[in-house]
Motif scaffolding. Sequence first.
Motif, PDB file in Angstrom:
ATOM      1  N   LEU A  38       0.858  -1.173   0.000  1.00 13.38           N
ATOM      2  CA  LEU A  38       0.000   0.000   0.000  1.00 13.38           C
ATOM      3  C   LEU A  38       0.895   1.223   0.000  1.00 13.38           C
ATOM      4  O   LEU A  38       1.901   1.264   0.707  1.00 13.38           O
ATOM      5  N   LEU A  82      -3.014   0.675  -4.113  1.00  7.49           N
ATOM      6  CA  LEU A  82      -2.438  -0.664  -4.187  1.00  7.49           C
ATOM      7  C   LEU A  82      -1.357  -0.619  -5.264  1.00  7.49           C
ATOM      8  O   LEU A  82      -1.653  -0.342  -6.423  1.00  7.49           O
ATOM      9  N   HIS A 112      -7.914  -3.496  -0.375  1.00  9.90           N
ATOM     10  CA  HIS A 112      -6.474  -3.402  -0.631  1.00  9.90           C
ATOM     11  C   HIS A 112      -5.654  -4.335   0.261  1.00  9.90           C
ATOM     12  O   HIS A 112      -4.727  -4.995  -0.215  1.00  9.90           O
TER      13      HIS A 112
END
Length: 189
Positions: free
Chosen positions: A130, A145, A168
């Motif tokens: 992330l 992402l 994510h």
Amino acid sequence: MTPVILLAAEKESAEVTDWAARIGWLVGLALFVALVYWLMREGWKWRGTLQGDLPELPTAPEDPGPARLTLSGRYHGSTTAGQWLDRIVAHGLGSRSRVELTLTDAGLDVVRPGASDFFVPLAALREARLDKGIAGKVLTEGGLLVLTWAHGDRLLDSGFRSDQASEHHEWVDAINSMIETTTTEGAER
């Protein structure tokens, strides 16, 4: 004695007396804007020429297997890995678009309506994380992402944002687990 109230006469704007000068300025401004746009477009094409050594994007295999995860969202572009401002524009990788991601045992299928689709084989995936930004898009911490993958002799970072940002973490865990399993199996052989 009563006060006398004078009403102002209706206001009129001043008449334009020098139409030629105004039209000249407008034409000059329009030409300047057109020149800046043309220079930006040429820069984009030049960047694509410089990245011409990048091989064609792989396509999905006939039978990639069942889907482990799917994601609907936005593709924000690809950059050279670790250099979040060095956008890759060759083969349409610089074009933002909607995206449908499908993770299978074979790899990651990236379907982009209106742009070229591509496939990232599992062996080419290096990392999922992330992040907060990629060239042209900055979000809150962890809002993007980012997948690092090998293409030819380069490592690329591609940025995606799901319509449901809560997905994510699941994607990062699943991809990194698959990469670790593949790496461990390869080392045992």
